[in-house]
Design a protein around this motif. Structure first.
Motif, PDB file in Angstrom:
ATOM      1  N   ASP A  40       9.742   0.007  -6.222  1.00 59.66           N
ATOM      2  CA  ASP A  40      10.148  -0.440  -8.277  1.00 59.66           C
ATOM      3  C   ASP A  40      10.029  -2.271  -7.986  1.00 59.66           C
ATOM      4  N   GLU A  41       9.920  -2.357  -9.404  1.00 53.76           N
ATOM      5  CA  GLU A  41       9.889  -4.532  -9.049  1.00 53.76           C
ATOM      6  C   GLU A  41      11.129  -4.167  -9.078  1.00 53.76           C
ATOM      7  N   HIS A  42      12.374  -3.207  -9.898  1.00 56.22           N
ATOM      8  CA  HIS A  42      13.534  -3.559  -9.462  1.00 56.22           C
ATOM      9  C   HIS A  42      14.109  -3.582  -8.052  1.00 56.22           C
ATOM     10  N   ASP A  43      13.215  -3.362  -7.581  1.00 61.97           N
ATOM     11  CA  ASP A  43      13.788  -3.208  -5.551  1.00 61.97           C
ATOM     12  C   ASP A  43      14.352  -2.082  -5.255  1.00 61.97           C
ATOM     13  N   GLN A  44      13.927  -0.415  -6.216  1.00 67.83           N
ATOM     14  CA  GLN A  44      14.547   0.405  -6.197  1.00 67.83           C
ATOM     15  C   GLN A  44      13.595   1.455  -5.475  1.00 67.83           C
ATOM     16  N   ILE A  45      13.824   2.058  -4.139  1.00 63.15           N
ATOM     17  CA  ILE A  45      13.482   2.998  -4.092  1.00 63.15           C
ATOM     18  C   ILE A  45      13.117   3.822  -4.434  1.00 63.15           C
ATOM     19  N   VAL A  46      11.435   4.774  -4.622  1.00 60.79           N
ATOM     20  CA  VAL A  46      10.607   5.449  -5.947  1.00 60.79           C
ATOM     21  C   VAL A  46      10.080   6.668  -4.709  1.00 60.79           C
ATOM     22  N   ASP A  47       9.676   6.221  -3.989  1.00 57.92           N
ATOM     23  CA  ASP A  47       9.115   7.341  -2.736  1.00 57.92           C
ATOM     24  C   ASP A  47       8.781   5.814  -1.244  1.00 57.92           C
ATOM     25  N   PHE A  48       8.156   7.549  -0.517  1.00 57.60           N
ATOM     26  CA  PHE A  48       8.595   6.733   0.320  1.00 57.60           C
ATOM     27  C   PHE A  48       6.862   7.462   1.108  1.00 57.60           C
ATOM     28  N   GLU A  49       6.301   6.348   2.411  1.00 61.08           N
ATOM     29  CA  GLU A  49       4.521   6.219   2.641  1.00 61.08           C
ATOM     30  C   GLU A  49       4.931   7.118   4.013  1.00 61.08           C
ATOM     31  N   LEU A  50       4.118   7.652   4.630  1.00 62.47           N
ATOM     32  CA  LEU A  50       4.183   7.425   5.804  1.00 62.47           C
ATOM     33  C   LEU A  50       2.828   7.168   6.347  1.00 62.47           C
ATOM     34  N   VAL A  51       3.018   6.560   7.162  1.00 60.31           N
ATOM     35  CA  VAL A  51       2.684   5.764   8.463  1.00 60.31           C
ATOM     36  C   VAL A  51       2.315   6.117   9.727  1.00 60.31           C
ATOM     37  N   MET A  52       3.105   6.807  10.076  1.00 58.97           N
ATOM     38  CA  MET A  52       2.693   7.232  11.543  1.00 58.97           C
ATOM     39  C   MET A  52       3.354   8.665  11.446  1.00 58.97           C
ATOM     40  N   MET A  53       2.712   9.790  12.692  1.00 62.94           N
ATOM     41  CA  MET A  53       3.168  10.822  12.584  1.00 62.94           C
ATOM     42  C   MET A  53       2.875  11.093  14.807  1.00 62.94           C
ATOM     43  N   SER A  54       3.391  11.393  15.248  1.00 66.62           N
ATOM     44  CA  SER A  54       3.039  12.519  16.354  1.00 66.62           C
ATOM     45  C   SER A  54       2.418  13.105  15.656  1.00 66.62           C
ATOM     46  N   LYS A  55       1.583  14.054  17.203  1.00 65.89           N
ATOM     47  CA  LYS A  55       0.532  15.060  17.198  1.00 65.89           C
ATOM     48  C   LYS A  55       1.178  16.295  17.085  1.00 65.89           C
ATOM     49  N   LYS A  56       2.529  16.820  17.679  1.00 67.44           N
ATOM     50  CA  LYS A  56       3.008  17.574  17.462  1.00 67.44           C
ATOM     51  C   LYS A  56       4.072  17.479  16.150  1.00 67.44           C
ATOM     52  N   SER A  57       3.981  17.238  15.096  1.00 63.82           N
ATOM     53  CA  SER A  57       4.215  17.346  13.508  1.00 63.82           C
ATOM     54  C   SER A  57       4.686  18.653  13.585  1.00 63.82           C
ATOM     55  N   ALA A  58       5.617  18.978  12.788  1.00 64.25           N
ATOM     56  CA  ALA A  58       5.917  20.561  12.457  1.00 64.25           C
ATOM     57  C   ALA A  58       5.788  20.018  10.496  1.00 64.25           C
ATOM     58  N   ALA A  59       6.769  18.930  10.486  1.00 71.64           N
ATOM     59  CA  ALA A  59       6.886  18.782   8.868  1.00 71.64           C
ATOM     60  C   ALA A  59       5.294  18.279   8.509  1.00 71.64           C
ATOM     61  N   PHE A  60       4.758  18.517   9.055  1.00 69.94           N
ATOM     62  CA  PHE A  60       3.313  18.064   8.359  1.00 69.94           C
ATOM     63  C   PHE A  60       1.900  19.411   9.470  1.00 69.94           C
ATOM     64  N   LYS A  61       2.240  20.375  10.016  1.00 67.12           N
ATOM     65  CA  LYS A  61       1.509  20.832  10.997  1.00 67.12           C
ATOM     66  C   LYS A  61       0.120  21.433  10.424  1.00 67.12           C
ATOM     67  N   ASP A  62      -0.292  21.246   9.621  1.00 67.73           N
ATOM     68  CA  ASP A  62      -1.746  22.024   9.051  1.00 67.73           C
ATOM     69  C   ASP A  62      -2.234  20.404   7.920  1.00 67.73           C
ATOM     70  N   ARG A  63      -1.631  19.276   8.168  1.00 69.46           N
ATOM     71  CA  ARG A  63      -2.702  18.409   7.651  1.00 69.46           C
ATOM     72  C   ARG A  63      -2.257  17.178   8.116  1.00 69.46           C
ATOM     73  N   ALA A  64      -4.088  17.438   8.741  1.00 68.16           N
ATOM     74  CA  ALA A  64      -3.911  15.971   9.781  1.00 68.16           C
ATOM     75  C   ALA A  64      -4.014  14.614   8.826  1.00 68.16           C
ATOM     76  N   ASP A  65      -4.340  14.675   7.723  1.00 62.92           N
ATOM     77  CA  ASP A  65      -4.581  13.675   6.544  1.00 62.92           C
ATOM     78  C   ASP A  65      -3.138  13.366   5.853  1.00 62.92           C
ATOM     79  N   ALA A  66      -2.142  13.419   6.492  1.00 61.49           N
ATOM     80  CA  ALA A  66      -0.938  13.206   6.227  1.00 61.49           C
ATOM     81  C   ALA A  66      -0.761  11.722   6.001  1.00 61.49           C
ATOM     82  N   VAL A  67      -1.185  10.982   6.560  1.00 63.33           N
ATOM     83  CA  VAL A  67      -0.775   9.559   7.008  1.00 63.33           C
ATOM     84  C   VAL A  67      -1.800   9.202   6.189  1.00 63.33           C
TER      85      VAL A  67
END
Length: 386
Positions: free
Chosen positions: A32-59
């Motif tokens: 945010d504007e105070h340089d505090q982490i408020v979230d994270f963006e998924l920028v890459m993932m491998s084909k064998k993702s378990a966290a997003f197994k059924d979400r190909a559009d998660a990136v």
């Protein structure tokens, strides 16, 4: 995270990620504007993702905004990014009814972190199987401890009260014969003598049972035993046990030392040599051959042989009446008899004791024979200490 926005570099990194069996996810921090982490963006993932197994559009999506199930982990993710200290933990997932376990590792990467999911399902299943086996083992151990306690109690009773009672019965019957013989018929006297004979057999059987069940407590002095010296002593004892029987023990001059319990080993070879004399052919002078050779498990087919173990192979061979080879295993069973009761003295427990002694020494015993061709016993002692 500039390298991730560079297309050639990103494609190379993606290709590398996809070669791994683990699920790999790369997140960048959203501040945010105070340089505090408020979230994270998924920028890459491998084909064998378990966290997003059924979400190909998660990136490209935000972790907490688009996947609220991760909200509880925000503080942990922030600590990894801000402190640089990695974290590891286990995650249990259920995919289509299949239970799966993952070891998840979070490590700082630029202004974000790399999240790796390693499939440890087989490991966890093996752990659960081991735990179940341990539980079963604990139950069996408790049952065994209970049985051992009961057996110990029986031994105490059999060794004292029961034996004393048999002695009193025999003595009382002897008293009746001595004092009332004139009043008794010949048949009555014969019945009393038969009763005394039965009592003597019961006493012998009781003593053998006690000896068998308590054999592991007989000797605690583990040492190297010189079998040549032991056999000389046994030969002298046999001369007294079998007076008038001219037997000869043909022993190998030099034999390896046995690492074991002297008393038990004396009992073992005493039984085997006694049997060789007992089951001699009529009108013959028993000749007993005793030798030793070293062997290893490739030359053995016995199920008790431990792979890769070298054994000292002792043989005790006689020229007696022998036995049908079909009974080569049965003769080691407790109370098993090849011959009718009364034909030979004994309760049928001697060879069972021999097998138990071999078990205690980490070895095993076998026998081979043929009717009228003598018997040969094989004792295999591991060369290493027990």
């Amino acid at each position: 995270m500039d390298k991730l926005t560079d297309l050639p570099g990103r494609n190379l990194l993606q290709a590398i990620f996809d070669t791994f069996n683990s699920g790999i996810h790369v997140y960048t921090a959203i501040r945010d504007e105070h340089d505090q982490i408020v979230d994270f963006e998924l920028v890459m993932m491998s084909k064998k993702s378990a966290a997003f197994k059924d979400r190909a559009d998660a990136v490209g999506k935000r972790l907490l905004r688009d996947f609220p199930e991760f909200i509880g982990q925000l503080e942990n993710f922030k600590q990894v990014v801000e402190t640089g200290i990695p974290k590891s933990y286990e995650v249990h997932q259920n995919f289509g009814g299949a239970n799966m376990w993952f070891l998840v590792s979070d490590s700082k990467f630029g202004d974000g972190f790399i999240n790796v999911w390693e499939d440890i399902t087989e490991h966890k299943q093996a752990e659960e199987k081991i735990k179940e086996l341990n539980r079963t083992l604990q139950i069996n151990n408790r049952e065994l401890a209970s049985l051992n306690s009961e057996l110990k109690t029986f031994n105490q009773i059999a060794a004292t009260d029961y034996t004393d009672t048999l002695k009193k019965l025999y003595t009382n019957l002897e008293f009746i014969i001595s004092n009332d013989a004139r009043k008794m018929s010949d048949e009555g006297k014969a019945n009393v003598r038969r009763a005394q004979s039965a009592i003597q057999k019961m006493k012998l059987l009781t003593e053998d049972i006690v000896a068998y069940s308590s054999i592991q407590t007989k000797d605690t002095d583990l040492q190297q035993v010189n079998l040549v010296v032991m056999l000389q002593s046994i030969q002298e004892d046999m001369t007294r046990v079998w007076p008038g029987i001219e037997f000869k023990m043909d022993c190998q001059d030099e034999m390896p030392l046995i690492w074991g319990y002297p008393f038990l080993l004396t009992v073992l070879f005493n039984h085997l040599i006694d049997n060789a004399i007992k089951f001699r052919k009529d009108s013959s002078n028993p000749l007993i051959h005793i030798g030793c050779a070293e062997t290893d498990t490739p030359a053995l087919e016995h199920p008790a042989a431990i792979p890769g173990t070298r054994y000292n192979h002792f043989t005790i061979e006689d020229e007696g009446i022998g036995f049908d080879s079909n009974y080569a295993e049965d003769i080691f069973k407790i109370f098993y008899r090849l011959h009718p009761k009364g034909a030979y003295k004994g309760s049928g427990i001697g060879l069972a004791i021999c097998r138990k002694i071999m078990d205690i020494h980490g070895g095993f015993i076998t026998a081979e024979s043929g009717e009228g061709r003598g018997a040969k016993f094989h004792c295999f002692f591991p060369v290493e200490k027990i």
